[in-house]
Motif scaffolding. Structure first.
Motif, mmCIF file in Angstrom:
data_model
loop_
_atom_site.group_PDB
_atom_site.id
_atom_site.type_symbol
_atom_site.label_atom_id
_atom_site.label_comp_id
_atom_site.label_asym_id
_atom_site.label_seq_id
_atom_site.Cartn_x
_atom_site.Cartn_y
_atom_site.Cartn_z
ATOM 1 N N UNK A 1 48.541 -0.607 -3.024
ATOM 2 C CA UNK A 1 47.782 0.196 -3.963
ATOM 3 C C UNK A 1 47.502 -0.499 -5.286
ATOM 4 N N UNK B 1 45.664 -8.742 -9.269
ATOM 5 C CA UNK B 1 45.723 -9.367 -10.595
ATOM 6 C C UNK B 1 46.743 -8.666 -11.479
ATOM 7 N N UNK B 2 46.944 -7.367 -11.202
ATOM 8 C CA UNK B 2 47.930 -6.639 -11.984
ATOM 9 C C UNK B 2 49.339 -7.070 -11.589
ATOM 10 N N UNK C 1 54.533 -11.453 -17.012
ATOM 11 C CA UNK C 1 55.132 -10.791 -18.167
ATOM 12 C C UNK C 1 56.644 -10.708 -18.021
ATOM 13 N N UNK D 1 41.897 -15.070 -7.156
ATOM 14 C CA UNK D 1 42.471 -14.439 -8.336
ATOM 15 C C UNK D 1 43.801 -15.083 -8.711
ATOM 16 N N UNK E 1 37.910 -3.869 -7.924
ATOM 17 C CA UNK E 1 38.708 -4.179 -9.112
ATOM 18 C C UNK E 1 38.984 -5.679 -9.200
ATOM 19 N N UNK E 2 39.127 -6.325 -8.029
ATOM 20 C CA UNK E 2 39.277 -7.774 -8.049
ATOM 21 C C UNK E 2 38.030 -8.442 -8.611
ATOM 22 N N UNK F 1 37.923 -8.209 -12.230
ATOM 23 C CA UNK F 1 38.816 -9.177 -12.842
ATOM 24 C C UNK F 1 38.121 -10.526 -13.006
ATOM 25 N N UNK G 1 38.976 -0.992 -12.462
ATOM 26 C CA UNK G 1 39.459 -2.368 -12.456
ATOM 27 C C UNK G 1 39.153 -3.064 -13.764
ATOM 28 N N UNK H 1 41.557 -2.062 -16.517
ATOM 29 C CA UNK H 1 42.840 -2.764 -16.482
ATOM 30 C C UNK H 1 42.672 -4.162 -17.054
ATOM 31 N N UNK H 2 41.626 -4.809 -16.594
ATOM 32 C CA UNK H 2 41.372 -6.194 -16.977
ATOM 33 C C UNK H 2 41.185 -6.336 -18.489
ATOM 34 N N UNK I 1 44.339 -6.027 -20.667
ATOM 35 C CA UNK I 1 45.515 -6.689 -20.138
ATOM 36 C C UNK I 1 46.414 -7.236 -21.248
ATOM 37 N N UNK J 1 49.486 -5.187 -22.052
ATOM 38 C CA UNK J 1 50.502 -4.984 -21.023
ATOM 39 C C UNK J 1 51.908 -5.183 -21.569
ATOM 40 N N UNK K 1 45.616 1.674 -14.303
ATOM 41 C CA UNK K 1 46.373 1.124 -13.175
ATOM 42 C C UNK K 1 46.934 2.256 -12.322
ATOM 43 N N UNK L 1 44.175 3.809 -10.209
ATOM 44 C CA UNK L 1 43.873 3.086 -8.972
ATOM 45 C C UNK L 1 44.959 3.352 -7.937
ATOM 46 N N UNK L 2 46.206 3.269 -8.397
ATOM 47 C CA UNK L 2 47.312 3.436 -7.460
ATOM 48 C C UNK L 2 47.300 4.828 -6.830
#
Ligand SMILES: Nc1ncnc2c1ncn2[C@@H]1O[C@H](COP(=O)(O)OP(=O)(O)OP(=O)(O)O)[C@@H](O)[C@H]1O
Ligand code: SF4
Ligand SMILES: [Mg+2]
Lengths: 328, 612, 297
Positions: free
Chosen positions: A155, A159-160, A167, A270, C231-232, C235, C248, C251-252, C255, C258, C269, C272-273
């Protein structure tokens, strides 16, 4: 009916013929792919001559360079020439790097293969273990937990995953380097530390898919009469799954694995970008931006060949696992 | 016989299955029986009566989702239902062994037979692998399997159904079990194979002194093996008793129904039309057909070879033969689904195009196909009225009210309640589905219906009702049938003429009366003689077929196809020359080197298994 | 004496059902996780459809002086790296992600199933041609394919839709073809051929209704893959272009937040999940979901 050895020998021949047929159709597909790749790359606006000379070049200079590079010939002629070169193993001259495409790729391909190989070495056993365990403990807490885990892995965009990993492991804990350096002569430990995060990220993406397929394939077999028979013979569930079910589930499992592994070359864009890893996928990105057609085409052909080879390998595995197809 | 002597005791057994809304429905209730040591008890009943569930409960096993909800099972001194999972495993496969219904699917396709046969015994450490293999080979030999030393190295796809069934018995007997459970072990076999397998089972189980539970739906088979019989209906016991008593003096009315249905009486054939000059309704001439690419007039997988048949209007031709003999292929060729490689099919004197695309709508309409398995022959996504309405619209352009009216008539004709029209076929019972299947064919208004094993998938009682319906429809609508079956008593019950197929060749054809007594073709003789009779001792009376010496010469294509199995073959003749077509006094035409007298002589001792 | 028991056939099981009771029946057959999945899917469908109407602020408006602000009553989900309202951007992003993925998945599944039916009921060579072409398409990695096309034509919603659809059509085709070929061998289809029916009727009336369930499950899976592909692409800067953004890109672009666990990145994020997990849970719970031996992403 009862068949003696002659039949078995003819079984091997039949399996060989089957594999040859698959190989033939893979070659045909590759030819079609080359056509598609060539056509698509012909669609790209601008060409290498413009890119090389830049904005300020005079039209005459561009035209001259174009002629020199052979870019002014009709498309079908260029295709035939290029294809001829590919067959002879000469993908041409990289227009931008100004050296043979083969050389450019040779510098990158081993990196990509290393990354893919390491990832496969981690991901395949993991996926098999998760898939088989959750099939064995179907509908129990363990199955549900594993299911949620794999779902979670699917899910989240990769990239995340990669960014969070950087991190946590480089920025906060300072355990791992945030970019993967490929150098001659670094030690094993250093190399493993460098590869840890890219491999982990790619494994996350592929394990989930493979594990879910493995589970589905095993469960699909569990409803067959031979499983009931094995249980009524007094075999333990784990023996039933490992010894009886797995050999019959090989075909769909290796097929899913081949699909997932094919992702490791072309799909690594990626990861290569985030970890600044000199692989072939980012090479191809560069080729697109610099309109370096020969390089672009060669990369695309590599990806497609890898895909077809993997699928072929999966087919061969499936044939070998099936006594009816392999003879004996 | 005191309870103390009983080897197996089942009391108050109750098994439930999950139902909608988290409820449970009972599938077996209040079942009590006992089996004395060394005896064979038969569980008999229709499909869905709970036979297999009870048999598996004896091993403490319930199928996916089902649950043994109560009662007790004692085998020897062990209360099976109180054992935990690991204790159960040690009982299964060693003290209690199981022979599954279809060995072809109960063996693992990707492991050798020997691996599977010795698995439990070796895995438990009861015996070493070489010793186990030696024991397996001796069991293979006892079960009359060919090449006992080598057969264990084969895989499922390299063995026939009858061989697999015997191998499964060998697997069960490996650990000298005290109780053997046989679940319909011969149902999937051809009759000619069934008799050998039955004989082998019976002998070996006796030799080992094991107690056995034999599950079957076929009373005649049960009569050969059982000491005691328990009759089940919908999960409850209808009758239990000594085998002779149950077979000869059934006390329960349901048992009597079962017995009556097992051997359908011959239907009176309608007045056979006088032989006319007009061409027969359907004529098949020199048909050769099969699957795969056709080379030099022979398909890659040849199935039918030089088949000639004809059906006069208003009559029924039965086609009989064992599995794989090409019966369904014949129906498919006539229907246009498989293009013949040679020969011709004529309908009302007109040649039919080999493929669908060359046929006219009129031809499609007049020939209708009804398949064996109504579960797969009806589209599960459609309602009954849509299934029946389609041919009405397609052939007759009916719509709206006319169509609904005709659908109602068809339901009535096939003795189905009108309320069924809006149902999906998944909601119907097996017999109802088969009636809808027939009604769809009738909707077209056909002259000829090709019935491919229309009753084989049904219980005998329901199947008999379908046969009655077929006969009635034929009288009312002046239909002709091509009736395909593997069961000679069914064919004899409803057909005017019978054709016998063996390995794709028509070895005999004639009016049904010609099949009552000798002489008949040697294959027909074997077929008829293999149908078990419903009395004890029949199996013992049948003399063993002599094991035939292997053929000296390799078989060539035009020799008699039955040669390898023929007990009447003449050395030097049958293996040299193709058999001629001869006609016997009774009108039977057959393909054999013997003449009527010789056959009569050879078959004299035979009793007719199917005398009405 | 002949026995006289009336011939029995099992009684019919279910009474005829209305549409509403069928829905209720279907729901009651769904497991808990299936219901959670269904709820999530419905939630995101609604948000995707009505998102812009619900958004409190304009998508591109700089409304907060603080960047990476936390929750507040003015900005429920805080502000992003430029001080824009995260909730508004999330709702707008959901519209792009859900809308685009839904449209491409529909296109991919419909094309795949249509081609599969055509291949099944047509002569062999048609099947060969279609299958070969699909093999060709599937062997080109999706991101590479997207990269080249975006480089050629520039990123636009229509192009993204086509790329995603083209990428996932071959997989949908494979699944549907395997189903259709099996169904084509079923007796009821053979009976229809023998009745003289045309190919169109057989494909649409006899085969298609019976493959709808597995094709739907496959559709859900393709939807998930497309969300992740999009989303890729975002990115890589190839996705929906600024100032618009899909989940996406949200998120990008955030970032950098984060490290501080900013809501601006956590919220999209999570979006999406929950969307992908919801769809997966629902598919897993579907009755008889048949062959889910689908390809990777
Ligand atoms: N589509 C097919 N392709 C190749 N071979 C086939 C095909 N269908 C049937 N066969 C083969 O043709 C032979 C005859 O099959 P057919 O179905 O006509 O037999 P049958 O007499 O109807 O058998 P059964 O009693 O089992 O229904 C068998 O050996 C079978 O394996
Ligand atoms: S021809 Fe010979 S082998 Fe064939 S059935 Fe007659 S006797 Fe037997
Ligand atoms: Mg058949």
């Amino acid at each position: 009916m009862v068949h003696g050895t002659p039949r078995n020998r003819s079984g091997i021949a039949a399996a060989g013929r089957l594999i040859l047929r698959r190989l033939g159709s893979a070659l045909l597909t590759l030819l079609l792919v080359s056509l598609v790749v060539f056509t698509i790359s012909a669609l790209l606006p601008g060409d290498a001559a413009e890119e090389t000379l830049g904005q300020s070049a005079t039209p005459e200079a561009v035209a001259a360079l174009r002629h020199q590079m052979g870019l002014d010939q009709p498309a079908h002629l260029r295709y035939v020439r290029w294809l001829g070169g590919m067959i002879k193993g000469d993908p041409g001259q990289s227009l931008v790097a100004n050296m043979p495409v083969g050389q450019v790729i040779a510098g990158r391909l081993p990196n990509s293969l290393t990354l893919a190989g390491l990832t496969a070495a981690v991901a395949i056993p993991l996926a098999l273990a998760i898939g088989i365990l959750s099939a064995l403990y179907r509908d129990t807490g363990l199955d549900r937990a594993l299911n949620l885990m794999t779902l979670g892995m699917v899910a989240v965009p990769e990239f995340l995953v990669a960014t969070i990993a950087v991190l946590v492991f480089s920025v906060t804990l300072r355990w791992l380097p945030s970019i993967t350096v490929v150098r001659e002569g670094i030690g094993w430990a250093e190399m493993l530390r460098g590869y840890a995060m890219p491999v982990m990220t790619l494994a996350c993406v592929t394990v989930a898919q493979m594990a879910r397929m493995t589970r589905a394939a095993v469960i699909d077999q569990l409803s067959r009469p031979y499983v009931e028979m094995a249980l009524l013979k007094g075999l333990s569930p784990s023996r039933v799954v490992l010894v009886h079910v797995l050999p019959n589930a090989v075909a769909p499992i290796v097929n899913a694995m081949a699909l997932s592994l094919s992702y490791l070359l072309g799909g690594a864009v990626i990861v290569e970008t985030i970890f600044n890893y000199p692989g072939i996928a980012s090479l191809m990105v560069n080729a697109v931006t610099s309109r370096d057609m020969p390089l672009l085409q060669a990369c695309a052909m590599i990806f497609c060949t890898a895909y077809l080879l993997l699928m072929l390998a999966a087919d061969v595995c499936a044939i070998l696992a099936n006594p009816r197809l392999r003879g004996q | 016989m005191g309870a103390a002597q009983d080897h197996v005791q089942v009391s108050g057994l109750r098994i439930t299955a999950p139902a909608a809304g988290g409820q449970e429905t009972p599938i077996v209730s209040d079942v009590d029986f006992t089996i004395p040591r060394g005896q064979v008890l038969a569980l008999i009943g229709e499909s869905g009566s709970g036979k297999t569930s009870i048999a598996q409960a004896l091993m403490g096993y319930a199928r996916g989702g089902c649950r043994i909800a109560g009662g007790g099972v004692r085998v020897g001194d062990t209360e099976i239902l109180t054992l935990d999972a690991s204790q159960l495993r040690t009982v299964r496969g060693s003290r209690i062994a199981y022979v599954a219904q279809s060995a072809a699917s109960a063996f693992n396709l990707s492991r050798t037979i020997m691996d599977q046969v010795v698995e439990t015994a070796v895995g438990r450490g009861l015996i070493s692998r070489p010793a186990a293999e030696a024991k397996a080979v001796s069991l293979f030999r006892a079960l009359a399997l060919p090449q006992p030393e080598a057969i264990g190295g084969r895989y499922v796809h390299q063995l026939s159904g009858g061989q697999l069934q015997r191998l499964m018995a060998a697997m069960a007997l490996m650990t000298d079990p005290e109780l053997v459970i046989l679940d319909e072990p011969t149902t999937a076999l051809d009759v000619t194979t069934q008799i050998d397998v039955l004989r082998a089972f019976k002998r070996v189980v006796r030799q080992q002194g094991a107690t056995a539970l034999y599950v079957s739906h076929d009373l005649a088979v049960v009569a050969q093996v059982a000491d005691r019989i328990v009759v089940l209906q919908r999960g409850r016991i209808r009758e239990a008793g000594d085998a002779t008593q149950v077979l000869e003096r059934p006390a329960d009315i349901y048992t009597r129904t079962l017995m009556a249905a097992a051997r359908p009486p011959a239907q009176a054939s309608p007045q056979r039309p006088a032989p006319q000059q007009a061409p027969p309704l359907l004529e098949v001439r020199g048909l050769t057909a099969g699957y795969g690419r056709v080379e030099a007039g022979v398909p890659k997988i040849p199935v039918l070879r030089d088949v000639t048949l004809s059906i006069a209007k208003g009559t029924t031709l039965g086609v009989i033969g064992e599995s794989g003999s090409g019966k369904s292929t014949l129906a498919r060729v006539i229907a246009g689904l498989v293009a013949p490689a040679g020969g011709q099919v004529l309908f009302q004197g007109q040649p039919l195009a080999p493929t669908l695309s060359g046929r006219t709508r009129e031809q499609f309409q007049r020939i209708q196909l009804v398949f064996q398995n109504a579960d797969t022959a009806l589209n599960p996504a459609h309602t009954v009225s849509r299934i029946l309405g389609r041919p009405l619209a397609f052939y007759h352009g009916m719509d709206g009210r006319a169509r609904n009216r005709r659908v109602a008539e068809l339901l009535d004709l096939t003795q189905l309640p009108a309320g069924l029209a809006d149902r999906h076929c998944g909601e119907l019972s097996g017999g109802q589905k088969q009636r809808v299947n027939l009604a769809r064919a009738l909707a077209a208004d056909p002259h000829l219906i090709l019935c491919d094993e229309v009753t084989s998938a049904l219980d005998t009682v329901v199947g008999t009702a379908i046969l009655d319906l077929l006969a009635e429809l034929r009288r009312e609508l002046d239909l002709s049938y091509l009736f395909i079956s593997h069961d000679i008593s069914t064919v004899r019950a409803i057909c005017d003429d019978i054709a016998v197929l063996y390995a794709g060749q028509k070895v005999e054809m004639g009016p049904r009366n010609g099949f009552g007594d000798a002489p008949v073709h040697p294959y027909t003789d074997l077929l008829i003689g293999s149908v078990p009779e419903m009395r004890r001792g029949w199996l013992e009376e049948k003399e063993m077929a002599a094991t035939l010496p292997p053929l000296a010469t390799a078989q060539s294509a035009n020799l008699c196809c039955f040669l390898p199995r023929c007990a009447a073959r003449v050395e030097g003749l049958c293996d040299r020359l193709p058999p001629p077509r001869i006609v016997l006094g009774g009108g039977n035409e057959l393909l054999c080197h013997h003449d009527g007298q010789a056959l009569q002589h050879l078959q004299r001792g035979r009793q007719s298994a199917i005398s009405p | 004496m002949t026995p006289t028991v009336p011939l029995r056939e099992e009684s019919m099981a279910k009474p005829a059902s209305t549409a509403a009771s069928r829905v209720r029946h279907w729901l009651s057959g769904l497991s808990t996780s299936g219901r959670v999945g269904l709820a999530l899917v419905i939630l995101w469908l609604v948000l995707g459809a009505a998102g812009p109407l619900l958004a409190p602020y304009d998508v591109g408006a700089f409304v907060s002086p603080e960047v990476f602000d936390g929750m507040s009553t003015r900005h429920w989900l805080g502000s992003d790296y430029l001080g824009r309202d995260v909730l508004s951007r999330l709702l707008s992003g959901a519209q792009y992600t859900v809308g685009l993925a839904l449209a491409s998945a529909l296109l991919a599944s419909a094309t795949g199933a249509g081609l599969a039916l055509t291949a099944t009921v047509s002569p062999r060579w048609v099947d060969e041609v279609i299958s070969r072409f699909m093999d060709t398409l599937i062997s080109i990695p999706s991101k590479v394919f997207a990269l080249v096309l975006v480089a050629a034509f520039g990123s636009s919603l229509a192009l993204l839709l086509l790329i995603a659809a083209a990428t996932y059509t071959p997989g949908a085709f494979r699944i549907a073809r395997a189903l259709a070929i099996n169904l084509n061998q079923m007796d009821y289809v053979q009976v229809a051929y023998a009745r003289g029916e045309g190919r169109l009727y057989i494909a649409t009336a006899e085969i298609m209704p019976n493959m709808i369930h597995p094709v739907l499950a496959d559709f859900g899976l393709r939807f998930v893959f497309i969300v992740l592909l999009l989303s890729g692409l975002s990115f890589l800067g190839l996705g929906v272009q600024p100032p618009n953004a899909d989940l996406g890109s949200l998120v990008r672009e955030n970032i950098s937040g984060l490290g501080d666990g900013a809501l601006a990145i956590l919220a999209p994020a999570m979006a999406i999940a929950t969307l992908t997990i919801g769809v997966n849970l629902l598919i897993d719970a579907l009755p008889g979901r048949g062959r889910r031996i689908t390809g990777g992403r």
